[in-house]
Design a protein around this motif. Structure first.
Motif, PDB file in Angstrom:
ATOM      1  N   ALA A 145       0.760  -1.108  -0.153  1.00  0.00           N
ATOM      2  CA  ALA A 145      -0.026   0.002   0.055  1.00  0.00           C
ATOM      3  C   ALA A 145       0.762   1.258  -0.090  1.00  0.00           C
ATOM      4  CB  ALA A 145      -0.906   0.081   1.077  1.00  0.00           C
ATOM      5  N   MET A 146       2.009   1.043   0.603  1.00  0.00           N
ATOM      6  CA  MET A 146       2.826   2.287   0.758  1.00  0.00           C
ATOM      7  C   MET A 146       3.517   2.652  -0.696  1.00  0.00           C
ATOM      8  SD  MET A 146       5.320   1.637   4.321  1.00  0.00           S
ATOM      9  CE  MET A 146       6.436   2.822   3.673  1.00  0.00           C
ATOM     10  N   VAL A 147       3.712   1.439  -1.368  1.00  0.00           N
ATOM     11  CA  VAL A 147       4.324   1.670  -2.828  1.00  0.00           C
ATOM     12  C   VAL A 147       3.113   2.276  -3.484  1.00  0.00           C
ATOM     13  CG1 VAL A 147       4.941   0.539  -4.827  1.00  0.00           C
ATOM     14  CG2 VAL A 147       5.933  -0.043  -2.524  1.00  0.00           C
ATOM     15  N   GLN A 148       2.137   1.824  -3.656  1.00  0.00           N
ATOM     16  CA  GLN A 148       0.824   2.203  -4.402  1.00  0.00           C
ATOM     17  C   GLN A 148       0.718   3.807  -4.014  1.00  0.00           C
ATOM     18  OE1 GLN A 148      -0.772   0.760  -7.192  1.00  0.00           O
ATOM     19  NE2 GLN A 148      -1.357   2.859  -7.446  1.00  0.00           N
ATOM     20  N   GLU A 149       0.479   4.176  -2.720  1.00  0.00           N
ATOM     21  CA  GLU A 149       0.165   5.494  -2.451  1.00  0.00           C
ATOM     22  C   GLU A 149       1.361   6.460  -2.846  1.00  0.00           C
ATOM     23  OE1 GLU A 149       0.661   9.309   0.052  1.00  0.00           O
ATOM     24  OE2 GLU A 149       1.967   7.474  -0.050  1.00  0.00           O
ATOM     25  N   SER A 150       2.610   6.034  -2.887  1.00  0.00           N
ATOM     26  CA  SER A 150       3.727   6.866  -3.321  1.00  0.00           C
ATOM     27  C   SER A 150       3.598   6.770  -4.829  1.00  0.00           C
ATOM     28  CB  SER A 150       5.206   6.011  -2.954  1.00  0.00           C
ATOM     29  OG  SER A 150       6.051   6.848  -3.471  1.00  0.00           O
ATOM     30  N   VAL A 151       3.365   6.140  -5.723  1.00  0.00           N
ATOM     31  CA  VAL A 151       3.259   5.967  -7.124  1.00  0.00           C
ATOM     32  C   VAL A 151       2.186   7.107  -7.508  1.00  0.00           C
ATOM     33  CG1 VAL A 151       2.585   4.820  -9.238  1.00  0.00           C
ATOM     34  CG2 VAL A 151       4.284   3.783  -7.440  1.00  0.00           C
ATOM     35  N   ASP A 152       0.972   6.978  -6.595  1.00  0.00           N
ATOM     36  CA  ASP A 152      -0.159   7.599  -6.890  1.00  0.00           C
ATOM     37  C   ASP A 152       0.355   9.448  -6.996  1.00  0.00           C
ATOM     38  OD1 ASP A 152      -1.828   5.733  -7.433  1.00  0.00           O
ATOM     39  OD2 ASP A 152      -2.519   5.921  -5.377  1.00  0.00           O
ATOM     40  N   ARG A 153       1.284   9.694  -5.692  1.00  0.00           N
ATOM     41  CA  ARG A 153       1.392  11.115  -5.547  1.00  0.00           C
ATOM     42  C   ARG A 153       2.642  11.423  -6.688  1.00  0.00           C
ATOM     43  NH1 ARG A 153       4.669  11.388  -1.421  1.00  0.00           N
ATOM     44  NH2 ARG A 153       4.276   9.190  -0.562  1.00  0.00           N
ATOM     45  N   PHE A 154       3.292  10.592  -7.091  1.00  0.00           N
ATOM     46  CA  PHE A 154       4.522  10.802  -7.972  1.00  0.00           C
ATOM     47  C   PHE A 154       4.081  10.997  -9.578  1.00  0.00           C
ATOM     48  CE2 PHE A 154       7.294  11.227  -4.402  1.00  0.00           C
ATOM     49  CZ  PHE A 154       8.106  12.275  -4.334  1.00  0.00           C
ATOM     50  N   TRP A 155       3.076  10.249  -9.741  1.00  0.00           N
ATOM     51  CA  TRP A 155       2.910   9.812 -11.223  1.00  0.00           C
ATOM     52  C   TRP A 155       2.814  11.325 -12.058  1.00  0.00           C
ATOM     53  CZ3 TRP A 155       3.898   7.148 -15.207  1.00  0.00           C
ATOM     54  CH2 TRP A 155       3.189   6.974 -16.364  1.00  0.00           C
ATOM     55  N   TRP A 156       1.956  12.048 -11.585  1.00  0.00           N
ATOM     56  CA  TRP A 156       1.443  13.205 -12.613  1.00  0.00           C
ATOM     57  C   TRP A 156       2.793  14.369 -12.280  1.00  0.00           C
ATOM     58  CZ3 TRP A 156      -1.970  12.488 -15.812  1.00  0.00           C
ATOM     59  CH2 TRP A 156      -3.065  11.630 -15.505  1.00  0.00           C
ATOM     60  N   PRO A 157       3.456  14.649 -11.168  1.00  0.00           N
ATOM     61  CA  PRO A 157       4.577  15.338 -11.054  1.00  0.00           C
ATOM     62  C   PRO A 157       5.560  14.801 -12.107  1.00  0.00           C
ATOM     63  CG  PRO A 157       3.341  15.337  -8.957  1.00  0.00           C
ATOM     64  CD  PRO A 157       2.683  14.308  -9.603  1.00  0.00           C
ATOM     65  N   ALA A 158       5.690  13.742 -12.040  1.00  0.00           N
ATOM     66  CA  ALA A 158       6.922  12.924 -13.151  1.00  0.00           C
ATOM     67  C   ALA A 158       6.594  13.270 -14.499  1.00  0.00           C
ATOM     68  CB  ALA A 158       6.735  11.621 -12.759  1.00  0.00           C
ATOM     69  N   LEU A 159       5.080  13.298 -15.058  1.00  0.00           N
ATOM     70  CA  LEU A 159       4.717  13.545 -16.169  1.00  0.00           C
ATOM     71  C   LEU A 159       5.048  15.325 -16.421  1.00  0.00           C
ATOM     72  CD1 LEU A 159       1.613  11.765 -17.395  1.00  0.00           C
ATOM     73  CD2 LEU A 159       3.528  10.919 -17.468  1.00  0.00           C
ATOM     74  N   MET A 160       4.714  15.908 -15.515  1.00  0.00           N
ATOM     75  CA  MET A 160       5.030  17.364 -15.660  1.00  0.00           C
ATOM     76  C   MET A 160       6.357  17.621 -15.894  1.00  0.00           C
ATOM     77  SD  MET A 160       2.762  18.792 -12.440  1.00  0.00           S
ATOM     78  CE  MET A 160       1.172  18.277 -12.159  1.00  0.00           C
ATOM     79  N   MET A 161       7.501  16.655 -15.512  1.00  0.00           N
ATOM     80  CA  MET A 161       8.832  16.916 -15.706  1.00  0.00           C
ATOM     81  C   MET A 161       9.261  17.362 -17.072  1.00  0.00           C
ATOM     82  SD  MET A 161      10.515  14.016 -13.301  1.00  0.00           S
ATOM     83  CE  MET A 161      12.212  14.642 -13.760  1.00  0.00           C
ATOM     84  N   PHE A 162       8.544  17.147 -18.141  1.00  0.00           N
ATOM     85  CA  PHE A 162       8.654  17.475 -19.642  1.00  0.00           C
ATOM     86  C   PHE A 162       8.282  18.424 -20.185  1.00  0.00           C
ATOM     87  CE2 PHE A 162       8.123  12.620 -18.722  1.00  0.00           C
ATOM     88  CZ  PHE A 162       9.713  12.070 -19.318  1.00  0.00           C
ATOM     89  N   GLY A 163       7.743  19.341 -18.933  1.00  0.00           N
ATOM     90  CA  GLY A 163       7.473  20.922 -19.542  1.00  0.00           C
ATOM     91  C   GLY A 163       5.988  20.757 -19.995  1.00  0.00           C
ATOM     92  N   PRO A 164       5.585  21.997 -20.333  1.00  0.00           N
ATOM     93  CA  PRO A 164       4.231  22.350 -20.732  1.00  0.00           C
ATOM     94  C   PRO A 164       3.944  21.435 -22.018  1.00  0.00           C
ATOM     95  CG  PRO A 164       5.352  24.156 -20.969  1.00  0.00           C
ATOM     96  CD  PRO A 164       6.128  23.200 -20.030  1.00  0.00           C
ATOM     97  N   PRO A 165       2.771  21.612 -22.439  1.00  0.00           N
ATOM     98  CA  PRO A 165       2.433  20.671 -23.900  1.00  0.00           C
ATOM     99  C   PRO A 165       3.103  21.398 -24.901  1.00  0.00           C
ATOM    100  CG  PRO A 165       0.316  21.036 -22.823  1.00  0.00           C
ATOM    101  CD  PRO A 165       1.367  21.789 -21.700  1.00  0.00           C
ATOM    102  N   ASP A 166       3.401  21.150 -25.926  1.00  0.00           N
ATOM    103  CA  ASP A 166       3.926  21.618 -27.024  1.00  0.00           C
ATOM    104  C   ASP A 166       3.375  22.965 -27.627  1.00  0.00           C
ATOM    105  OD1 ASP A 166       5.759  19.713 -26.893  1.00  0.00           O
ATOM    106  OD2 ASP A 166       4.890  18.554 -28.877  1.00  0.00           O
ATOM    107  N   GLU A 167       1.986  23.318 -27.629  1.00  0.00           N
ATOM    108  CA  GLU A 167       1.478  24.273 -28.090  1.00  0.00           C
ATOM    109  C   GLU A 167       1.760  25.445 -27.116  1.00  0.00           C
ATOM    110  OE1 GLU A 167      -2.147  21.848 -26.551  1.00  0.00           O
ATOM    111  OE2 GLU A 167      -0.242  21.437 -27.694  1.00  0.00           O
ATOM    112  N   GLU A 168       2.079  25.201 -25.846  1.00  0.00           N
ATOM    113  CA  GLU A 168       2.363  26.038 -24.827  1.00  0.00           C
ATOM    114  C   GLU A 168       3.855  26.282 -24.286  1.00  0.00           C
ATOM    115  OE1 GLU A 168      -0.639  25.322 -21.728  1.00  0.00           O
ATOM    116  OE2 GLU A 168      -1.876  24.802 -23.171  1.00  0.00           O
ATOM    117  N   SER A 169       4.582  25.753 -25.511  1.00  0.00           N
ATOM    118  CA  SER A 169       5.983  25.697 -24.906  1.00  0.00           C
ATOM    119  C   SER A 169       6.908  26.660 -26.049  1.00  0.00           C
ATOM    120  CB  SER A 169       6.638  24.295 -25.147  1.00  0.00           C
ATOM    121  OG  SER A 169       8.047  24.507 -24.791  1.00  0.00           O
ATOM    122  N   PRO A 170       6.702  27.901 -25.913  1.00  0.00           N
ATOM    123  CA  PRO A 170       7.153  28.663 -26.946  1.00  0.00           C
ATOM    124  C   PRO A 170       8.398  28.700 -27.359  1.00  0.00           C
ATOM    125  CG  PRO A 170       6.952  30.047 -24.923  1.00  0.00           C
ATOM    126  CD  PRO A 170       6.286  28.652 -24.666  1.00  0.00           C
TER     127      PRO A 170
END
Lengths: 96, 313
Positions: B186-211
């Motif tokens: 449960a600790m692993v799942q809870e941790s993955v739940d918290r980090f998944w979206w911030p990890a996707l944000m690491m690539f920066g904003p969507p292309d159309e908003e990346s001037p």
């Protein structure tokens, strides 16, 4: 707090293993030469990347300038006779 | 044209030819001011991320569950320091000083990756950071080994060699926990739940908003767009999550046969902008800590300088 003076920049060269040249790997700051070697060990050889380290103050290096590239290096371009492939040797002559 | 302008246009043509040929630009070459500025901003941000990135995991060093995990975590955090130093030295070849970079970080005038403004609440986070955060970093960094600025590319090659250890130790840590008790799973799942979206944000904003992306790609600084890299990361990670036995917290995540890729939902970009602006959960704490470390170390730097001056007198 007194205004700090930045430690000098050192360029670091590492010999990967016996029989190889020291190769430039990057730079770091250190207060003196001995500290530069210690820092180089920690920063550039954490995984057996080297058996020997050279450090040299960056301001002690004299380098050719990109502006001189043509006068320095172009003259060797037309001296094709300096390369072994310039000379035609018959196929039946061995070991050459 | 004045002779200065003629000279500049010749230099610019040389520079364009080097970039077009996929060759590397080296520090003493002429380069457009915009290219230099973009590189300083990107490399500094990258270096700062490595340095600030020591904090979330460093948080757990004294509480590692075993000597083995402690030794691994120490080595990993030491690597992050090393990565920061490789990148600072690459950045300095562009004519900025280390002191200036440190000053700009501490003053909040240069950014670091938003991911490090999230807290590490359990030891599972050490594993999740290795798996997802370093995994995302690898996706970003592998193409940067071919970036057009020589010192940056060489630093990235060095870093990528070491990141693989980071990701594997994280994944192995999570696998070990998944073989443990229900509570550990449960600790692993809870941790993955918290980090998944911030990890996707690491690539920066969507292309159309990346001037800046188009110009950075034209200069050969970036090799792929944010959305391309994000897609690559999702495709790589899904089978790893299956093997681990965790669920990625995205109801829209599914394989798209037609595209040959996974479809997935968008992170909360408003949250991303808030964290970038300094309003994430740990922004203030990270900078306070970095400033204190710098100030507490001043006497050491001064003493070493004084010793060196005395020894050479």
């Amino acid at each position: 707090m007194s205004a700090e003076v930045e430690w000098p920049l050192y360029e670091v060269f590492v010999r990967g293993k016996r029989g190889l040249n020291h190769v430039h790997v990057g730079s770091l700051h250190a207060a003196d030469d001995a500290m530069a070697v210690r820092h180089a060990r920690d920063v550039y050889t954490r995984r057996n990347e080297g058996v020997s380290i050279w450090v040299v103050r960056a301001d002690a290096i004299t380098a050719s300038s990109p502006d001189e590239k043509d006068p320095l290096f172009d003259p060797s371009g037309d001296k094709v006779y300096r390369h072994p492939t310039f000379y035609e040797i018959p196929d039946n002559v061995p070991h050459m | 044209m004045t002779s200065e302008a003629v000279k500049e246009s010749i230099l610019e043509a040389d520079f364009d030819a080097i970039v077009a040929a996929g060759d590397r630009v080296e520090p003493r070459d002429w380069m457009p001011e915009g290219y230099r500025k973009t590189l300083v901003r990107q490399i500094a941000q990258h270096a700062h991320s490595e340095i600030i990135g020591m904090q979330p995991e460093g948080n757990w060093i004294t509480r590692a569950p075993s000597l083995r995990r402690k030794a691994i975590l120490l080595a990993k955090v030491q690597d992050e320091a090393g990565h920061g130093l490789y990148l600072y030295s690459a950045c300095e070849t562009l004519g900025v000083s280390r002191d200036e970079l440190t000053r700009l970080l501490i003053a909040g005038k240069q950014k670091y990756s938003s991911i490090f403004n999230y807290p590490t609440l359990s030891y599972a986070d050490v594993g999740t950071i290795g798996w997802l955060v370093d995994g995302a970093a690898i996706c970003n960094q592998v193409p940067l080994c071919r970036t057009s600025f020589g010192p940056y590319g060489r630093a990235m090659i060095r870093i990528c060699k070491e990141e693989s250890f980071h990701q594997r130790q994280g994944y192995e840590l999570l696998m070990t926990m998944m073989r443990g008790t229900d509570e550990q799973r449960a600790m692993v799942q809870e941790s993955v739940d918290r980090f998944w979206w911030p990890a996707l944000m690491m690539f920066g904003p969507p292309d159309e908003e990346s001037p800046n992306t188009a110009q950075s790609m034209a200069w050969g600084i970036k090799r792929n767009t944010n959305d391309d890299l994000r897609q690559r990361f999702v495709d790589m990670t899904v089978p790893q999550a299956e093997a681990l036995g965790v669920t990625l917290p995205d109801p829209d995540l599914r394989w798209n046969d037609e595209r040959g890729h996974h479809d997935f939902g968008q992170p909360d970009w408003d949250e991303f902008m808030q964290v970038v602006k300094g309003n994430g959960p740990c922004n203030a704490q990270r900078l306070v800590h970095r400033r204190r470390a710098h100030e507490d170390g001043a006497w050491v730097r001064e003493a070493a300088t004084a010793f060196a001056a005395k020894a050479s007198a």
